[in-house]
Design an enzyme around this catalytic site. Structure first.
Site, mmCIF file in Angstrom:
data_model
loop_
_atom_site.group_PDB
_atom_site.id
_atom_site.type_symbol
_atom_site.label_atom_id
_atom_site.label_comp_id
_atom_site.label_asym_id
_atom_site.label_seq_id
_atom_site.Cartn_x
_atom_site.Cartn_y
_atom_site.Cartn_z
ATOM 1 N N GLY A 1 50.780 32.898 56.607
ATOM 2 C CA GLY A 1 52.010 32.785 55.851
ATOM 3 C C GLY A 1 52.690 31.450 56.139
ATOM 4 O O GLY A 1 52.041 30.448 56.443
ATOM 5 N N SER A 2 54.003 31.465 56.077
ATOM 6 C CA SER A 2 54.758 30.219 56.188
ATOM 7 C C SER A 2 54.685 29.583 57.566
ATOM 8 O O SER A 2 55.114 28.448 57.741
ATOM 9 C CB SER A 2 56.221 30.485 55.853
ATOM 10 O OG SER A 2 56.310 31.061 54.575
ATOM 11 N N THR A 3 54.169 30.297 58.560
ATOM 12 C CA THR A 3 54.070 29.688 59.888
ATOM 13 C C THR A 3 53.105 28.507 59.873
ATOM 14 O O THR A 3 53.079 27.703 60.788
ATOM 15 C CB THR A 3 53.574 30.696 60.941
ATOM 16 O OG1 THR A 3 52.301 31.196 60.550
ATOM 17 C CG2 THR A 3 54.540 31.851 61.107
#
Lengths: 377, 617
Positions: B325-327
């Site tokens: 994801g956005s990590t």
């Protein structure tokens, strides 16, 4: 003068003590041999039993009984023995028949007769009664015996032997047979007859084989190839050979035999006591032991040759040769030369009645030797 | 008739007798010689052979098991130990009728079907002279009861054995794993003689990976036994070499804090010291009690664990593969800066969606109304998707994939634990090879926000975060800090794998990105601003959510409407203090929903505990 006097008194003392022993009808060399042998027996039994004092005390008591029996038998003159021979033999035969009919079972064989107050094996009587009877039969017949006499003698032997083999006690029956056969051979039987006799045995061997009990067959088979059944029937003989072989020249030392002390060796106080001796005292120990046995045998044969009547000669010779056969069969058995027939080592093995019988036999020998002059007088 | 006429000739008879007696004597001597010959053969010629046989009879060699090494945490708290326990063991060889013996034993001790089943299984696998446990963990009453009846049971013995024990149970199960009974396949892989007295072998975790060090070397005892196998005495012995003790990098207090912070959620937390790759905490939740596995767990309990919908046996830290994801955005942002595609100044306009030329498919931003004019920093702080759609389109999948591989994505970290998975770092080459299909541009966009084919393990995320935190210093994550040989000797440090990767980004770019991540936590609009309260130092972080299933076009995503298990996974990566990082963390809360709201507080708790323990010591 003094020295002469001294020598004289010494001679006199020796003579006196000799007279004393003579009075007891004991033969000193034979007695010494027997005492040394039974002492060795006690020493090795102490080790074989795992230093069990109770067993030593019991063996000492048996020895005391056996020596007493020997002493008593030595007092009986051969003349009387000869007179009683048919009666003793007849009674023994009846008792053997009784064993087969009413006998008590012990270890899968019917050997004991319970008289209420006392249990005994009539086959023990026959160990003495058979040679006595056969010697009695030949006493008055001129040598060499005729074929008819031989056949009658053979019947006298075979009857008790078959009854004992039926119990079944193969070892004892074979020994009793051999004690009778020794009388036959010593009586001057013709070599022609001997060879016919051997031929007969050879042909009847297969017949005998089929009449053996399963466990007796197993013993023979195991003897022929003990490694076939290392945990079963072959176990005894394998462990015994290991005990003897590992003893080596000098042995592991008294009380240090691992095969016996760690209980790998079966029957180590009785039939296999020779293996314990071999393990702990090695070849040198055995050599000395065999010399001692040989000494006793030679002395016995000497007594027989010095005997004054046909009866005593034949009886004495048979008794001492049977003693040797005992020794040979036991050693042959534990060292893997012969099948395991379950015979003790004379005067060394722990146990019972056979020792008493053996000593009674020595009593007869001593009687033969010490009653000579009385007879000639 | 003729014989009657024959007269006894005493002299002749005597002579005949003497002849026969002489023959008899000769035979006696011959037989004596035969015996002597036989004895010479046995006692002199074959003496050595029979001596060997006598020794074989008498002496048995008994292996003595080494004591398994203990496992400590970094501060010396014991995590795996050996406790004495009594077990009832049977040597099949010494028992004639096993069924009968067991039946008789069951009259004095409780023996159930499970015990029997386990015993019979081992009965088939082991040699008859090896003792096989029938019952383990006998209590004092049972030991006494057997002792009183012992003489009825030759070949059955009570053995005091050391049994592995894990005092922290669930808390360390996924890290340390457990030991269990050796099976035939495992025995084939190890030196069987070294394991001749060992009953257990490491099955999972540290116990498995460091089996060789923990096990030690077997010792031997020459014992004298009698014919029934009873020991008479010990003749000589070679003592076993105890296994090495292990000191882990794990801090059990931090582990406890992380575990507690996850609460009832399923998920994983990994904390790594970015300076050296030491794993400080490693939590996979839910977990299980490893202790029953040591003595052999019963089938029912094992099935319950296996069939549990929450998968307690599954080690999420190493085997859980989640979309990052956005990590992943800070890493892609760095790629953009390094490849000169974005600068620290340029911006794009985010209307809340993105579309490719000639395609009316709308790639959504999580914020429907859009972020407006967005710089890279803002895109990190607010986690703008549209910015990264644009950036990844410009980078292209292969450049992106190539850059991300510097952070260890798509390959195993080579941590010193078994069973780690590699995740997926997609590239056009990967797709052709694995799926036999060409790469589509649309897939580049969703890869740019860590969705699509991307899969990472929590360990990979933590390791990548550690690399980021240390500005490019890569240290292989590891769980064992030092080896000890016994309690009195100094622990030996484990070999440290380090690699300097400063060249993967310039100094300014590192600082720019770290700064942006600090604003994720400390900025007014940061997605993880909720955890900034009361922190005396700066935390750099990045939130993320990983879709459990795809959202259809024009469908509003409402977390409450979806069943709990279909909710997004909440992710958060962080390190602190931002200027001189000492701890890097990855948190995944399965079906947690929002990274900022659910995963970030877990990280904050762990960081707080780390700082607190630092000041305590």
């Amino acid at each position: 003068m003094k020295t002469r006097n001294h020598e004289y008194t010494q001679w006199g003392e020796r003579r006196q003590s000799r007279m004393f022993v003579r009075g007891l009808h004991l033969d000193v060399p034979l007695l010494l041999g027997i005492i040394i042998l039974s002492t060795i027996g006690l020493v090795i039994l102490y080790s074989a039993s795992g230093q069990n004092d109770a067993i030593i005390i019991r063996q000492l008591m048996r020895l005391a009984l056996a020596f007493t029996v020997m002493l008593i038998v030595a007092q009986i003159s051969p003349h009387h023995i000869q007179l009683w021979a048919p009666w003793v033999f007849g009674t023994g035969l009846l008792l053997l028949a009784a064993v087969l009919l009413f006998g008590e079972e012990g270890k899968g064989a019917q050997r004991w007769l319970d008289l209420g107050f006392f249990r005994f094996q009539p086959s023990e009587i026959m160990k003495l009664a058979v040679p006595v009877m056969v010697a009695w039969y030949f006493a008055d017949n001129p040598a060499p015996p005729s074929l008819k006499n031989i056949l009658i003698a053979a019947l006298l032997i075979i009857a008790p032997v078959l009854l004992i083999a039926k119990q079944p006690d193969l070892g004892t029956s074979l020994l009793i047979a051999s004690s009778g056969v020794f009388v036959l051979l010593l009586s001057g039987i013709r070599w022609k007859h001997v060879s016919v006799f051997i031929l007969l045995i050879a042909t009847s061997a297969p017949l005998l084989w089929f009449n053996l009990h399963a466990y007796q067959k197993a013993r023979v088979m195991t003897f022929l190839n003990p490694e076939n059944d290392p945990l079963g029937a072959g176990y005894h003989i394998i462990q015994s050979k290991i005990a003897i072989g590992s003893g080596g020249l000098y042995g592991k030392g008294w009380l240090n035999g691992t095969q016996s002390h760690l209980e790998f060796l079966p029957e180590r106080t009785t039939d296999f006591i020779f293996s314990v001796f071999s393990e702990e005292f090695g070849f040198i120990g055995i050599f000395c032991l065999l010399i001692l046995y040989l000494f006793i045998v030679v002395r016995g044969l000497y007594i027989a040759t010095q005997a004054q009547s046909t009866f005593t000669r034949l009886l004495g010779g048979s008794l001492i040769l049977t003693f040797f056969v005992y020794t040979f069969v036991n050693i042959g058995m534990v060292s893997g030369l012969l099948p395991v027939v379950g015979l003790p080592l004379p005067l060394v093995s722990y146990g019972g009645t056979s020792m008493v019988t053996m000593m009674a036999g020595f009593g007869v020998l001593m009687s033969i030797h010490t009653h000579r002059r009385l007879l000639s007088n | 008739m003729a014989s009657r006429l024959r007269i006894k000739d005493h002299i002749r008879e005597s002579r005949t007798f003497n002849e026969r007696a002489a023959i008899a004597l000769a035979l006696v001597i011959i037989m004596m010689i035969v015996i002597l010959a036989r004895l010479v053969y046995l006692q002199i010629i074959s003496h050595e052979h029979y001596t060997t046989l006598a020794e074989d009879n008498r002496v048995s060699i008994v292996p003595v098991p080494p004591t398994r090494g203990l496992i400590y945490d970094r501060n010396g708290t014991i995590l795996a130990q050996n406790l004495p326990a009594f077990s009832l063991e049977i040597v099949p060889e010494r028992i004639t009728n096993i069924e009968e013996t067991i039946r008789e034993l069951s009259e004095i001790l409780e023996i159930n079907d499970d015990h029997l089943k386990r015993f019979k299984k081992q009965l088939q696998q082991k040699s008859a002279f090896r003792s096989i446990p029938l019952r383990t963990h006998l209590n004092d009453v049972e030991v006494a009861r057997f002792a009183a009846n012992r003489h009825h049971f030759p070949g059955v013995e009570i053995e005091a054995r050391l049994v592995r024990d894990y005092p922290y149970s669930h808390l360390t199960a996924h890290v340390i794993g457990y030991v269990g009974r050796i099976n035939i396949n495992e025995l084939k892989k190890v030196d069987a003689s070294n394991y001749s007295a060992t009953h257990h072998i490491g099955k999972l975790g540290v116990e498995k990976f460091y089996e060789d060090s923990l096990h030690g070397a077997v010792g031997f005892k020459n014992i004298e036994t009698n014919v029934v196998g009873r020991t008479i005495r010990t003749l000589e012995q070679t003592p076993p070499l105890p296994g090495k003790d292990l000191f882990l990098t794990l801090d059990i207090e931090l582990q406890q804090a992380a575990n507690k912070a996850l609460g009832k959620h399923r998920g994983a937390v990994i904390a790594i010291d970015p300076r050296n790759g030491e794993v400080l905490a490693m939590v996979s939740k839910p977990s299980y009690d490893p202790n029953p596995f040591v003595v052999g767990i019963d089938t029912k309990s094992y099935r319950a664990l296996q069939e549990d919908i929450d998968k307690p046996l599954f080690n999420r830290t190493l085997k859980g593969q989640y979309p990052p994801g956005s990590t992943i955005k800070p890493l892609i942002g760095l790629a953009g800066l390094e490849k000169g595609i974005s600068t620290t100044n340029n911006s794009i306009y985010c209307p809340g969606w993105f579309s490719l030329k000639g395609d009316d498919h709308k790639y959504r931003d999580w914020k429907k109304s859009g972020h407006g004019t967005t710089t890279l920093e803002k895109a990190i702080v607010e986690s703008c998707d549209v910015f990264f759609y644009d950036l990844s389109l410009n980078l292209g999948i292969d450049a992106m994939s190539d850059y991300l591989s510097h952070f260890g994505l798509g390959k195993k970290t080579a941590i010193d634990l078994p069973g780690e998975l590699a995740g997926i770092l997609p590239s056009s080459h990967w797709k052709r090879q694995k799926k036999g299909l060409p790469w589509y541009t649309g897939e580049t966009l969703i890869s740019g926000i860590g969705q699509g084919y991307n899969l990472t393990t929590p360990l990979q995320l933590a390791s990548a975060t550690a690399t980021l935190a240390s500005r490019g210093l890569y240290s292989r994550p590891h769980i064992v800090k030092a080896f000890g040989t016994g309690t009195d000797s100094e622990p030996l440090p484990a070999v440290l794998d380090q690699e300097n990767r400063h060249d993967i980004a310039s100094n300014e770019n590192w600082e720019y990105m770290v700064n942006s991540m600090v604003k994720v936590v400390h900025g007014v609009r940061g997605t993880a601003r909720s955890i900034s309260e009361g922190v005396s130092f700066k935390i750099a972080g990045k939130t993320g959510t990983a879709q459990v299933f795809g959202i259809k076009q024009d469908e509003k995503y409402v977390a409450e409407d979806i069943a709990e298990r279909l909710r997004d996974h909440a992710l958060f990566v962080a390190f602190a203090p931002a200027d001189k990082p000492e701890i890097a963390i990855a948190v995944i809360v399965e079906n947690g929903g929002s990274g900022g709201a659910v995963a970030a507080p877990v990280a904050r708790t762990v960081i707080d505990e780390y700082m607190a323990s630092k000041t305590r010591s």
